[in-house]
Each structure stands twice: as structure tokens, then as C-alpha cells.
Design a protein around this motif. Sequence first.
Motif, PDB file in Angstrom:
ATOM      1  N   LYS A   1       0.836  -1.208   0.000  1.00  0.00           N
ATOM      2  CA  LYS A   1       0.000   0.000   0.000  1.00  0.00           C
ATOM      3  C   LYS A   1       0.866   1.251   0.000  1.00  0.00           C
ATOM      4  O   LYS A   1       1.885   1.314   0.692  1.00  0.00           O
ATOM      5  CB  LYS A   1      -0.911   0.028   1.231  1.00  0.00           C
ATOM      6  CG  LYS A   1      -1.897  -1.126   1.328  1.00  0.00           C
ATOM      7  CD  LYS A   1      -2.984  -1.046   0.271  1.00  0.00           C
ATOM      8  CE  LYS A   1      -3.971  -2.208   0.414  1.00  0.00           C
ATOM      9  NZ  LYS A   1      -4.998  -2.181  -0.656  1.00  0.00           N
ATOM     10  N   LYS A   2       0.443   2.227  -0.749  1.00  0.00           N
ATOM     11  CA  LYS A   2       1.069   3.543  -0.735  1.00  0.00           C
ATOM     12  C   LYS A   2       0.283   4.425   0.233  1.00  0.00           C
ATOM     13  O   LYS A   2      -0.930   4.586   0.077  1.00  0.00           O
ATOM     14  CB  LYS A   2       1.058   4.145  -2.140  1.00  0.00           C
ATOM     15  CG  LYS A   2       1.781   5.479  -2.266  1.00  0.00           C
ATOM     16  CD  LYS A   2       1.715   5.948  -3.715  1.00  0.00           C
ATOM     17  CE  LYS A   2       2.422   7.289  -3.900  1.00  0.00           C
ATOM     18  NZ  LYS A   2       2.300   7.761  -5.309  1.00  0.00           N
ATOM     19  N   VAL A   3       0.962   4.949   1.255  1.00  0.00           N
ATOM     20  CA  VAL A   3       0.282   5.754   2.276  1.00  0.00           C
ATOM     21  C   VAL A   3       0.731   7.202   2.158  1.00  0.00           C
ATOM     22  O   VAL A   3       1.888   7.484   1.801  1.00  0.00           O
ATOM     23  CB  VAL A   3       0.551   5.205   3.693  1.00  0.00           C
ATOM     24  CG1 VAL A   3      -0.054   3.816   3.852  1.00  0.00           C
ATOM     25  CG2 VAL A   3       2.037   5.162   4.010  1.00  0.00           C
ATOM     26  N   HIS A   4      -0.197   8.116   2.489  1.00  0.00           N
ATOM     27  CA  HIS A   4       0.053   9.538   2.239  1.00  0.00           C
ATOM     28  C   HIS A   4       0.076  10.392   3.501  1.00  0.00           C
ATOM     29  O   HIS A   4       0.457  11.570   3.432  1.00  0.00           O
ATOM     30  CB  HIS A   4      -1.024  10.082   1.282  1.00  0.00           C
ATOM     31  CG  HIS A   4      -1.054   9.378  -0.035  1.00  0.00           C
ATOM     32  ND1 HIS A   4      -0.270   9.749  -1.094  1.00  0.00           N
ATOM     33  CD2 HIS A   4      -1.759   8.287  -0.451  1.00  0.00           C
ATOM     34  CE1 HIS A   4      -0.495   8.937  -2.119  1.00  0.00           C
ATOM     35  NE2 HIS A   4      -1.394   8.046  -1.763  1.00  0.00           N
ATOM     36  N   ASP A   5      -0.325   9.814   4.628  1.00  0.00           N
ATOM     37  CA  ASP A   5      -0.332  10.597   5.867  1.00  0.00           C
ATOM     38  C   ASP A   5      -0.374   9.640   7.060  1.00  0.00           C
ATOM     39  O   ASP A   5      -0.566   8.437   6.890  1.00  0.00           O
ATOM     40  CB  ASP A   5      -1.525  11.550   5.902  1.00  0.00           C
ATOM     41  CG  ASP A   5      -2.853  10.854   5.654  1.00  0.00           C
ATOM     42  OD1 ASP A   5      -3.086   9.789   6.256  1.00  0.00           O
ATOM     43  OD2 ASP A   5      -3.661  11.370   4.860  1.00  0.00           O
TER      44      ASP A   5
ATOM     45  N   LYS B   1      -4.212   3.180   9.989  1.00  0.00           N
ATOM     46  CA  LYS B   1      -5.195   2.265   9.418  1.00  0.00           C
ATOM     47  C   LYS B   1      -4.522   0.998   8.906  1.00  0.00           C
ATOM     48  O   LYS B   1      -5.012  -0.121   9.105  1.00  0.00           O
ATOM     49  CB  LYS B   1      -5.947   2.969   8.291  1.00  0.00           C
ATOM     50  CG  LYS B   1      -7.046   2.135   7.656  1.00  0.00           C
ATOM     51  CD  LYS B   1      -7.754   2.937   6.564  1.00  0.00           C
ATOM     52  CE  LYS B   1      -8.825   2.089   5.878  1.00  0.00           C
ATOM     53  NZ  LYS B   1      -9.504   2.852   4.797  1.00  0.00           N
ATOM     54  N   TYR B   2      -3.364   1.148   8.249  1.00  0.00           N
ATOM     55  CA  TYR B   2      -2.661  -0.009   7.696  1.00  0.00           C
ATOM     56  C   TYR B   2      -2.137  -0.910   8.809  1.00  0.00           C
ATOM     57  O   TYR B   2      -2.279  -2.141   8.747  1.00  0.00           O
ATOM     58  CB  TYR B   2      -1.496   0.449   6.817  1.00  0.00           C
ATOM     59  CG  TYR B   2      -0.797  -0.695   6.119  1.00  0.00           C
ATOM     60  CD1 TYR B   2      -1.209  -1.132   4.866  1.00  0.00           C
ATOM     61  CD2 TYR B   2       0.267  -1.360   6.727  1.00  0.00           C
ATOM     62  CE1 TYR B   2      -0.585  -2.191   4.228  1.00  0.00           C
ATOM     63  CE2 TYR B   2       0.896  -2.423   6.092  1.00  0.00           C
ATOM     64  CZ  TYR B   2       0.471  -2.838   4.845  1.00  0.00           C
ATOM     65  OH  TYR B   2       1.083  -3.898   4.238  1.00  0.00           O
ATOM     66  N   LEU B   3      -1.534  -0.323   9.832  1.00  0.00           N
ATOM     67  CA  LEU B   3      -0.982  -1.121  10.927  1.00  0.00           C
ATOM     68  C   LEU B   3      -2.083  -1.858  11.675  1.00  0.00           C
ATOM     69  O   LEU B   3      -1.882  -2.981  12.148  1.00  0.00           O
ATOM     70  CB  LEU B   3      -0.198  -0.224  11.891  1.00  0.00           C
ATOM     71  CG  LEU B   3       1.088   0.396  11.333  1.00  0.00           C
ATOM     72  CD1 LEU B   3       1.747   1.283  12.383  1.00  0.00           C
ATOM     73  CD2 LEU B   3       2.062  -0.686  10.870  1.00  0.00           C
ATOM     74  N   LEU B   4      -3.250  -1.248  11.788  1.00  0.00           N
ATOM     75  CA  LEU B   4      -4.366  -1.906  12.456  1.00  0.00           C
ATOM     76  C   LEU B   4      -4.840  -3.116  11.657  1.00  0.00           C
ATOM     77  O   LEU B   4      -5.189  -4.154  12.222  1.00  0.00           O
ATOM     78  CB  LEU B   4      -5.520  -0.914  12.651  1.00  0.00           C
ATOM     79  CG  LEU B   4      -6.708  -1.401  13.480  1.00  0.00           C
ATOM     80  CD1 LEU B   4      -6.267  -1.716  14.911  1.00  0.00           C
ATOM     81  CD2 LEU B   4      -7.819  -0.355  13.492  1.00  0.00           C
TER      82      LEU B   4
END
Length: 533
Positions: free
Chosen positions: A299-303, A309-312
Motif C-alpha cells: 500500500k502507498k500511504v500519504h499521511d 489504518k494499515y498497521l491496524l
Amino acid sequence: MTSPTLLDAAMLSGPVLFAALVVATFVSEDLTCLGAGLLVATGRVEWFPAVAACFAGIALGDAGVWLVGCAAGGRGWVTRRLPESRRAALSHWLGRHGGRAAFASRFLPGTRVPLLLAAGIARRGGVRFLLWAFVAALVWVPLVVLSVAFFGAAVPRWAVLSAAVGAFVAVRTGPQFFTRTGRLKVAAAVSKLWRWEFWPAWAFYLPLVPWYALLSLRYRSFTVWTAANPGIPAGGVVGESKSDILAKLPNERIIPTLLVPAGEHGARVRQFRESLAERGWNFPLVLKPDAGQRGAGVKKVHDPADVEKYLLANPGPVIAQPFHAGPFEAGVFYARVPGEERGRIFSVTDKVFPVVIGDGRSTLEERVWAHPRYRMQAAVFLSRHRADAGRVLGAGEPFALGLAGNHCQGTLFRDGARFVTPELEAAFDALAKHFDGFFVGRFDVRYADPAEFRAGRGFAVVELNGATSESTNLYDPAWPLWRAYRTLFAQWALVFRVGAANRARGHAPVRVRELFGLLRAHYRDRQLDPLAD
């Protein structure tokens, strides 16, 4: 032959005969349908009441089994063995595949009752299964009864099955021909028969099985290839840590990597923020599982909110890397036989990321289905961009459909033999030798300038995969199938050879039982979203 019940029923008429046929289906559905067909053939009953009675009995029987499942679903012994999470997964599966499963179970003896019970326990998704079971019976009963009526009781079951399958295909695909998108969907499904790069993995790799067996006999070991890379657990089968592997390569050659281990969610978020500040990294970042495969979970994360959200959603070990703008990416498959002074580049794969161009009139979904290649993986693209599927793209507006450089995520793979130069080979040979215990595998790299890349400069390693990585140029759609298999067979012959050479140097391959244990543990415990950005 018919059952005694049906012989007696032949002497009856009207409602009594109808009821007798209904009740007889509870004893044997197939024999009742055969008997009803014989009654029609001898003129003792009209075809419609015979078909209606058999269908009514089968539908009542299916509904009864389904209701038994519903009643059992609330029992303590069922809930203990089937927790709510698994029941929800069963409901979801039946909701998606209930139609196909119900239809197939009508022709596969011994499958319908267990599936009906499961559908009753699932309840929500199970209603769909029950309704499709009725539809399947509507197809099956007339075919059997009327086939026997016209051709006799010896009518082959496969003939009935073939006719039923044909009817089902016609019912399912017929309406699609009335819309342009529907016709394109049918065209994509049919063209997968000869576009082998989109075959299911099990079908594509099936011819590799005898070759694998021959190599095992030649090298007197089923698992000798697991010794190919002594510096990677089991040579790099599954579950190896991406961060551990990258740490063994020169820092100047890799994209910087941060490992976020498993743990309590709040502690992981705090660690991530502190590490981000220490390193001075900026968004966007790329997050992925430390032990992922085939681009799953990238996933590409922006903030920071995206990170939380990704770690959860991914409680296992995760790695983060600054986003490398590229825009180019390649897969370089390298090998060196132990004892030889120099290694070589076996292949280079040029990765072309999918981008659709708007026309000012069509939605994103329509543009995907209209593209001769993208429609082959439309399910991946439209699931990934569900929120934008109905948006009309402006004329000339580009829309990137994928970020992860994996074929199953939608990236086009082309043979990159034109990139192989003495300079590039020397660069990767030096890079591989820096990793003590690495001899064969694939470097995935990103770079900005093709000329610099050919010169062995200006690239950064995203990740390094071991013995089971692929020479992915074999998915080049311009290649004939025989050439793809020739490359695949040559790759595995090379991996076996490297493993055997390392075995001779004292590195023991893993045992067969251990290998299957690794595979079972990895696929049992992984909790990854198969869809990537």
C-alpha cells in the motif's frame, strides 16, 4: 427399473399420483425422476404433472435440509465448532459463489446435502444458495424426466449433465450479450483459454511437475534446491524476512527500509512516528508485510492516518520504505554456481504499469472493460478503485491502475534482454557477492534512466527474493507458450544445480517434512489483503 412405490403409483391418477411422486423423491430423487419419465413414456401421466411433482418433491427436500441447518445453527455444539467469524466468512462465500456452488452440487453426488446444511447454518448468505438450488432443480428435473420419456431409462447421465451445463451457460451468459460491457466480459473470459499468462497458477505450473520429479531423481533429493541460498532460511521458499535480506545488501544500493515488528497497536504507531522523525522521511511511503508474496498487502500511504489504518489491518511485522518515483521497474534474475568466479544475469523483466486514458465520455469501469488487456484483470482493477469506478475520466486524463510491480496485480511483464550489458551484469554480480550465502534469485529494482540502468548505475533494490522467485520475463505476452516453459524449466534446472553444488560444500537442504511444515505454517497463519495498490 422403477421403485415399488412408483409401480404402485402407476395405477393411481390425479392428485394421488402427484403426491406419490413428491413423497418418492424423499427416498431417491434420481430413481423418482427416472420412474416419472417412464410413466410419461408409457402414457400413464402427462409430462407437465410428472415434472412438476418431481420438482416439488426435490424443492421441499432441499428446503427441509436447509431448515435443519438453520435449526442446528443456533445449537451450542455448532457455535462452539463454528465461531461467528467463520460463520460470517461462510455467509460471504455463499453470497458470492452460492449460485455456482448450488448448480454444481446438483450434478455432484454427495455434495448437495452438506452444502444445504452449511447454507442453513450461514443463514444470510445461505438463502441465496437455497434459491439457486431451486433454479438448478428447475433445469435438472425436466432434463432427466423428458430425456427418459423420449430416449428410455438408459439415457447416459453425462448427456443430461452436458445439456444442463449448456443450459446453465446459456442462462448465465445470454443476457450479457445485450450490453457492450457484457459482451466484453464474455470475450475476456473466453480469450483466457489461449492467453496463457492469465491461466490459474495450478494450470500453468502443471507441466512443471514431471520436470521437477526428473530433477529430483537426477540430484537424488526432492528438496536439494532449498540449499541454493544458505544465507536465506530454506533458500527462500516462503515466509523469509524482507528486511533481514535487504540488511545484507549495501545501503547505497537499496531503498531504505524500516521494520515495524508485531505488537500492541498503540506502541507500533508510536514507534513508527519516532522512527519517521529520526530518519527525516516524508510521505508518501510504501508499506508491505515483511513476509509477503506476489505483491499482497502493498500500500502507498500519504499521511499518518493511512499508516494507523494499515498497521491496524496488518498486525504482523511490516516494513516501510520511502516511495521511489521510478518511474521504471525491473526484475533481474541472477545466478552464480558455487565455486564459479562470476555469476550471470539469467533474465531481466521490464515492468509496464497499467494506466488507462480517459475519453471524456466513459467511466473508469467502462474504460477498463474496453481495454483489450486490462479487461483480463478487470476484477483486480475495479476492486482496487471501487470508489472511482463510476467516475467519468476527462479526455486524455491518465489514471494509474496499479503500483505494485506484480503480474497478478495487473502489471505487464516484458522480456528485458535489451537491458543486459557487461556493466549491468558486473554490477549485480558485485551486489550478490556482498550477500554472503546468496547465489540465485530475483532483484526487484526501480530506476529513473534506462541508459544509466544499462550502465549498471542509478537503480535501487526494492526487495530480493530467493530460490522460488520467478524469471518473470516468461509472462511476456509476445512469447509463445513453448518459450515460456523453456525458460521456466531452465530456471528450475539452474536452481537445482546451485542447490546441489551447495550441498556438496556442506550445506544441508531442509527435509521434506520440514518444507511442507513451512508451507503449511505460512499459508495457515498469514492474514494479508491479496489486493495491492
